[in-house]
Design a protein around this motif. Structure first.
Motif, PDB file in Angstrom:
ATOM      1  N   ALA A  50       0.861  -1.180   0.000  1.00  0.00           N
ATOM      2  CA  ALA A  50       0.000   0.000   0.000  1.00  0.00           C
ATOM      3  C   ALA A  50       0.899   1.232   0.000  1.00  0.00           C
ATOM      4  N   LEU A  51       0.500   2.272  -0.708  1.00  0.00           N
ATOM      5  CA  LEU A  51       1.338   3.473  -0.788  1.00  0.00           C
ATOM      6  C   LEU A  51       1.378   4.173   0.566  1.00  0.00           C
ATOM      7  N   ASN A  52       0.232   4.284   1.184  1.00  0.00           N
ATOM      8  CA  ASN A  52       0.231   4.804   2.546  1.00  0.00           C
ATOM      9  C   ASN A  52      -0.510   3.824   3.420  1.00  0.00           C
ATOM     10  N   ASP A  53      -0.136   3.727   4.651  1.00  0.00           N
ATOM     11  CA  ASP A  53      -0.704   2.700   5.506  1.00  0.00           C
ATOM     12  C   ASP A  53      -1.959   3.199   6.209  1.00  0.00           C
ATOM     13  N   VAL A  54      -2.834   3.812   5.412  1.00  0.00           N
ATOM     14  CA  VAL A  54      -4.081   4.309   5.970  1.00  0.00           C
ATOM     15  C   VAL A  54      -4.928   3.133   6.442  1.00  0.00           C
ATOM     16  N   VAL A  55      -4.948   2.099   5.596  1.00  0.00           N
ATOM     17  CA  VAL A  55      -5.724   0.914   5.935  1.00  0.00           C
ATOM     18  C   VAL A  55      -4.756  -0.159   6.422  1.00  0.00           C
ATOM     19  N   PRO A  56      -4.796  -0.506   7.705  1.00  0.00           N
ATOM     20  CA  PRO A  56      -3.878  -1.540   8.171  1.00  0.00           C
ATOM     21  C   PRO A  56      -4.239  -2.883   7.542  1.00  0.00           C
ATOM     22  N   ASP A  57      -3.284  -3.512   6.956  1.00  0.00           N
ATOM     23  CA  ASP A  57      -3.536  -4.786   6.289  1.00  0.00           C
ATOM     24  C   ASP A  57      -2.292  -5.638   6.481  1.00  0.00           C
ATOM     25  N   THR A  58      -2.455  -6.775   7.113  1.00  0.00           N
ATOM     26  CA  THR A  58      -1.291  -7.586   7.478  1.00  0.00           C
ATOM     27  C   THR A  58      -0.507  -8.071   6.264  1.00  0.00           C
ATOM     28  N   SER A  59      -1.203  -8.209   5.118  1.00  0.00           N
ATOM     29  CA  SER A  59      -0.494  -8.731   3.953  1.00  0.00           C
ATOM     30  C   SER A  59       0.522  -7.732   3.417  1.00  0.00           C
ATOM     31  N   HIS A  60       0.470  -6.486   3.898  1.00  0.00           N
ATOM     32  CA  HIS A  60       1.406  -5.483   3.389  1.00  0.00           C
ATOM     33  C   HIS A  60       2.586  -5.253   4.333  1.00  0.00           C
ATOM     34  N   GLU A  61       2.619  -6.021   5.432  1.00  0.00           N
ATOM     35  CA  GLU A  61       3.592  -5.680   6.455  1.00  0.00           C
ATOM     36  C   GLU A  61       5.046  -5.928   6.071  1.00  0.00           C
ATOM     37  N   ASN A  62       5.295  -7.103   5.507  1.00  0.00           N
ATOM     38  CA  ASN A  62       6.684  -7.424   5.186  1.00  0.00           C
ATOM     39  C   ASN A  62       7.076  -6.813   3.854  1.00  0.00           C
ATOM     40  N   LYS A  63       7.588  -5.636   3.918  1.00  0.00           N
ATOM     41  CA  LYS A  63       7.936  -4.936   2.685  1.00  0.00           C
ATOM     42  C   LYS A  63       9.182  -5.568   2.066  1.00  0.00           C
ATOM     43  N   GLY A  64       9.131  -5.785   0.789  1.00  0.00           N
ATOM     44  CA  GLY A  64      10.310  -6.274   0.094  1.00  0.00           C
ATOM     45  C   GLY A  64      10.263  -7.764  -0.185  1.00  0.00           C
ATOM     46  N   LEU A  65      10.393  -8.112  -1.458  1.00  0.00           N
ATOM     47  CA  LEU A  65      10.446  -9.504  -1.880  1.00  0.00           C
ATOM     48  C   LEU A  65      11.913  -9.908  -1.808  1.00  0.00           C
ATOM     49  N   SER A  66      12.216 -11.024  -1.162  1.00  0.00           N
ATOM     50  CA  SER A  66      13.635 -11.379  -1.041  1.00  0.00           C
ATOM     51  C   SER A  66      14.092 -12.216  -2.235  1.00  0.00           C
ATOM     52  N   TRP A  67      15.369 -12.112  -2.513  1.00  0.00           N
ATOM     53  CA  TRP A  67      15.932 -12.871  -3.630  1.00  0.00           C
ATOM     54  C   TRP A  67      15.861 -14.350  -3.307  1.00  0.00           C
ATOM     55  N   LYS A  68      15.565 -15.146  -4.319  1.00  0.00           N
ATOM     56  CA  LYS A  68      15.557 -16.592  -4.089  1.00  0.00           C
ATOM     57  C   LYS A  68      16.356 -17.260  -5.205  1.00  0.00           C
ATOM     58  N   LYS A  69      16.874 -18.420  -4.877  1.00  0.00           N
ATOM     59  CA  LYS A  69      17.688 -19.150  -5.842  1.00  0.00           C
ATOM     60  C   LYS A  69      16.840 -19.485  -7.077  1.00  0.00           C
ATOM     61  N   GLU A  70      17.421 -19.258  -8.221  1.00  0.00           N
ATOM     62  CA  GLU A  70      16.687 -19.467  -9.461  1.00  0.00           C
ATOM     63  C   GLU A  70      16.315 -20.943  -9.610  1.00  0.00           C
ATOM     64  N   GLN A  71      15.021 -21.189  -9.792  1.00  0.00           N
ATOM     65  CA  GLN A  71      14.593 -22.570 -10.028  1.00  0.00           C
ATOM     66  C   GLN A  71      14.305 -22.711 -11.509  1.00  0.00           C
ATOM     67  N   SER A  72      15.246 -23.310 -12.209  1.00  0.00           N
ATOM     68  CA  SER A  72      15.044 -23.388 -13.653  1.00  0.00           C
ATOM     69  C   SER A  72      14.107 -24.551 -13.966  1.00  0.00           C
ATOM     70  N   GLN A  73      13.026 -24.196 -14.636  1.00  0.00           N
ATOM     71  CA  GLN A  73      12.081 -25.207 -15.079  1.00  0.00           C
ATOM     72  C   GLN A  73      12.726 -25.898 -16.276  1.00  0.00           C
ATOM     73  N   LYS A  74      12.689 -27.214 -16.315  1.00  0.00           N
ATOM     74  CA  LYS A  74      13.416 -27.916 -17.373  1.00  0.00           C
ATOM     75  C   LYS A  74      12.698 -27.751 -18.715  1.00  0.00           C
ATOM     76  N   VAL A  75      13.367 -27.048 -19.609  1.00  0.00           N
ATOM     77  CA  VAL A  75      12.811 -26.872 -20.944  1.00  0.00           C
ATOM     78  C   VAL A  75      13.009 -28.163 -21.708  1.00  0.00           C
ATOM     79  N   VAL A  76      11.923 -28.708 -22.234  1.00  0.00           N
ATOM     80  CA  VAL A  76      12.021 -29.982 -22.946  1.00  0.00           C
ATOM     81  C   VAL A  76      12.518 -29.771 -24.368  1.00  0.00           C
ATOM     82  N   GLU A  77      11.920 -28.783 -25.034  1.00  0.00           N
ATOM     83  CA  GLU A  77      12.347 -28.511 -26.401  1.00  0.00           C
ATOM     84  C   GLU A  77      12.176 -27.030 -26.729  1.00  0.00           C
TER      85      GLU A  77
END
Lengths: 439, 181
Positions: free
Chosen positions: B47-74
């Motif tokens: 949320a741009l401003n925290d006017v409406v408290p919403d728990t889903s917005h609390e943890n700001k920032g998506l953390s980097w994760k190890k790349e999971q390469s989906q196996k391309v068949v062809e």
């Protein structure tokens, strides 16, 4: 005659807008802010002075000189006139009780009035603001000065939305949908995803963004309320869901959906969620752009063999070709007065930005660095923002609609792509304004 | 999850004749959140401003994760601005069809891509035409439409980074993956 006039580097913003080519003979403007006496007033005055002068300078249209804070007097005016200044703005601030300030903006036009009476400015505008809001207030002041000088609304108080693509070796990608001030400062993310985010588009009331998200490894069109973060999925058919564009009344969203091998422009009624197809035929139709009168939609289509721009008449349901020069014209955006169409243009294998006068049909290249894409027009119709490449990194570029003034907004971390310019945020001005007297 | 996918594909199937009303029904009925539950952690809404408290917005920032390469068949490549499938790929498509049909629990995901030239959304449409062209051969060779999921990324996911004809030709492609049903 065009020459590179000056370069401005400002260090406090995450992204720094740089004026790379101004115009020779830009209008000389003098501006200063004065406080009455206290230390606090001087500190706030200095902050406002810098911010307002920066906005005006960044516009590229003015040569801003800042004398010492002065009290208007006949002596001063004749001195200023001798120096060739044509417009003068003087902002005087006065501290009230409880951390708020009253500000009075005096505006003088020396161009039309050679014998200016300094007791009778052309415009007197009074505002009230809190120190915490001084950044926004400076933008509002700069907007007002811009309007008093040019007659057009300024865009210093508008926002940009864009997608930032960050990559790390072995860690994949993070895409972030961000909102910032018009100059790239104060950016903040409203959505992050491991999958691509595309095609952000502001609603005309400025409260929502529509965009495409590939979360879940498929494409969906969402509408997100910017303030609350609440979002709604508008379409997620098994295929293409793309290119959202708001109708003028914000009640309908044009989207692109795939159907039997082709992509077609559809209209989604946001209230009922009813979907109706607009364009038809065996071709790729995409990138709809509503005209501000709601009568037509411009879009990209390869129905003639190569991508060209067409105009779809909502009443007659007939699409007419609009662009004829070059073998690739795409991503149309309309100026708010419906006089100009700006789009990606390719000639000789190189991409550029072109504008077409819709009445005369004449086309003009306004930016040519070979990698321009995703143009959008400022709400006052004077500036085009676009995505471009600087090395292998995506950056935003800006160019005046006439092609004479150029700016660059380099990225700090990641590639910046697909800018969308917000509408005017007039409610901001209203929140500061006390009264305005024009003489 | 698969039930949801099939549920949605059912609507695509029954309305594939392109009568407008049926098409509209298809669209309206496809607003089901198929397989969204799988990917809830892959996005963060702020949320741009925290006017409406919403728990889903609390943890700001998506953390980097190890790349999971989906196996391309062809991978099947395409010419510039083209969406016709080269004859050399038809035998491969035929044998892939037989293989998937021999496995009860496989669905096929087809992802269309384009090179970096041109507008982003036009390239999504172009990638879609390519993916659809490949999908139609799979169907022709006997793979049920219900086992095919198609997405087009346009130029958003290049295989090779580079601004030259070699990179472009490698990026104009359709990739196929198997996914467990």
């Amino acid at each position: 005659m065009l020459i590179t006039v000056f370069f401005i580097n400002v260090t406090y913003a995450a992204l720094n807008l740089e004026l790379t080519q101004g115009i020779y003979g830009s209008m000389p403007v003098m501006f200063s802010v004065g406080g009455d006496s206290s230390y606090e007033e001087h500190a706030v005055a200095e902050k406002l002075n810098k911010a307002i002068a920066r906005d005006l300078s960044l516009s590229g249209e003015f040569k801003v000189s800042q004398g010492d804070p002065f009290i208007p007097s006949m002596d001063k005016i004749s001195q200023i006139q001798k120096n060739g200044i044509t417009y003068v703005g003087f902002l005087r601030i006065k501290s009230d009780d409880g951390g708020s300030y009253t500000a009075t903006l005096l505006f003088y036009d020396l161009m039309i009035d050679n014998n200016v009476d300094f007791t009778r400015p052309k415009v007197v505008t009074r505002y009230k603001f809190n120190e915490a809001d001084s950044k926004d207030f400076a933008h509002v002041c700069a907007d007002d000065l811009y309007k008093y000088i040019t007659g057009d609304d300024g865009v210093f108080n508008t926002k940009l939305a864009y997608v930032v693509h960050k990559k790390r070796p072995g860690m994949g990608s993070i895409y972030s949908l961000e909102i910032s001030s018009y100059d790239g400062s104060d950016s903040t993310s409203i959505l992050e995803s491991y999958e691509p985010i595309m095609s952000p588009s502001w609603s005309n009331d400025g409260s929502k963004l529509a965009y495409v998200s590939f979360e879940g490894k498929k494409s969906s069109v969402f509408v997100q309320n910017i303030a609350t973060g609440h979002r709604e999925k508008i379409s997620d058919i098994n295929g293409v869901n793309g290119s959202p564009s708001w109708s003028k009344d914000d009640l309908t969203l044009a989207v692109v959906l795939s159907d039997a091998g082709f992509t077609k422009v559809h209209a989604v009624d946001l209230e009922t969620k009813n979907v109706s197809p607009l364009t038809d035929g065996y071709s790729i139709d995409t990138e709809p752009e509503w005209s501000s009168d709601g009568d037509s939609l411009y879009f990209t289509s390869n129905r003639g063999g190569k991508p060209q721009i067409y105009k779809y008449n909502v009443a007659s349901k007939i699409a007419d070709r609009v662009t004829f020069k070059g073998d690739y014209n795409a991503s149309p955006v309309l100026s708010p007065d419906l006089k100009y169409l700006v789009f990606m243009h390719r000639e000789g294998g190189l991409f550029s930005l072109a504008s077409q006068d819709l009445h005369k049909g004449t086309m003009k290249i306004i930016s040519r660095n070979g990698s321009e894409e995703s143009p959008d027009i400022s709400p006052n119709g004077r500036i085009v923002v676009y995505a471009s490449k600087y090395g292998s990194r995506g950056v935003l570029g800006f160019v005046s609609l006439d092609g004479n003034i150029h700016w660059r907004l380099p990225a700090v971390n990641g590639s910046v792509q697909e800018p969308s310019w917000s509408p005017f945020m007039h409610n901001k001005r209203e929140s500061f304004l006390l009264d305005e007297t024009k003489i | 999850m698969l039930r949801k996918v099939f549920f949605m594909l059912f609507f695509v199937l029954v309305s594939s004749c392109s009568n407008n009303n049926e098409f509209v029904n298809k669209l309206n009925n496809s607003f089901t959140n198929w397989n969204d539950d799988l990917y809830n952690n892959d996005v963060k809404v702020h949320a741009l401003n925290d006017v409406v408290p919403d728990t889903s917005h609390e943890n700001k920032g998506l953390s980097w994760k190890k790349e999971q390469s989906q196996k391309v068949v062809e991978v099947y490549n395409f010419g510039f601005d083209k969406s016709s499938v080269d004859f050399e790929y038809l035998d491969k498509i035929k044998s892939q069809t037989a293989y998937i049909n021999s496995k009860n629990n496989y669905v096929l995901r087809i992802a269309g891509h384009a090179d970096e030239r041109g507008s982003r959304e036009y390239n999504v449409s172009l990638g879609w035409k390519r993916a659809e062209a490949v999908a139609s051969y799979f169907e022709q060779y006997g793979l049920s439409k219900q086992k095919i999921m198609i997405v087009s990324y346009g130029k958003e996911k290049p295989l090779v980074y580079g601004h030259n004809p070699t990179a472009w030709s490698k990026n104009r492609r359709v990739e196929i993956f198997y996914e467990d049903a």
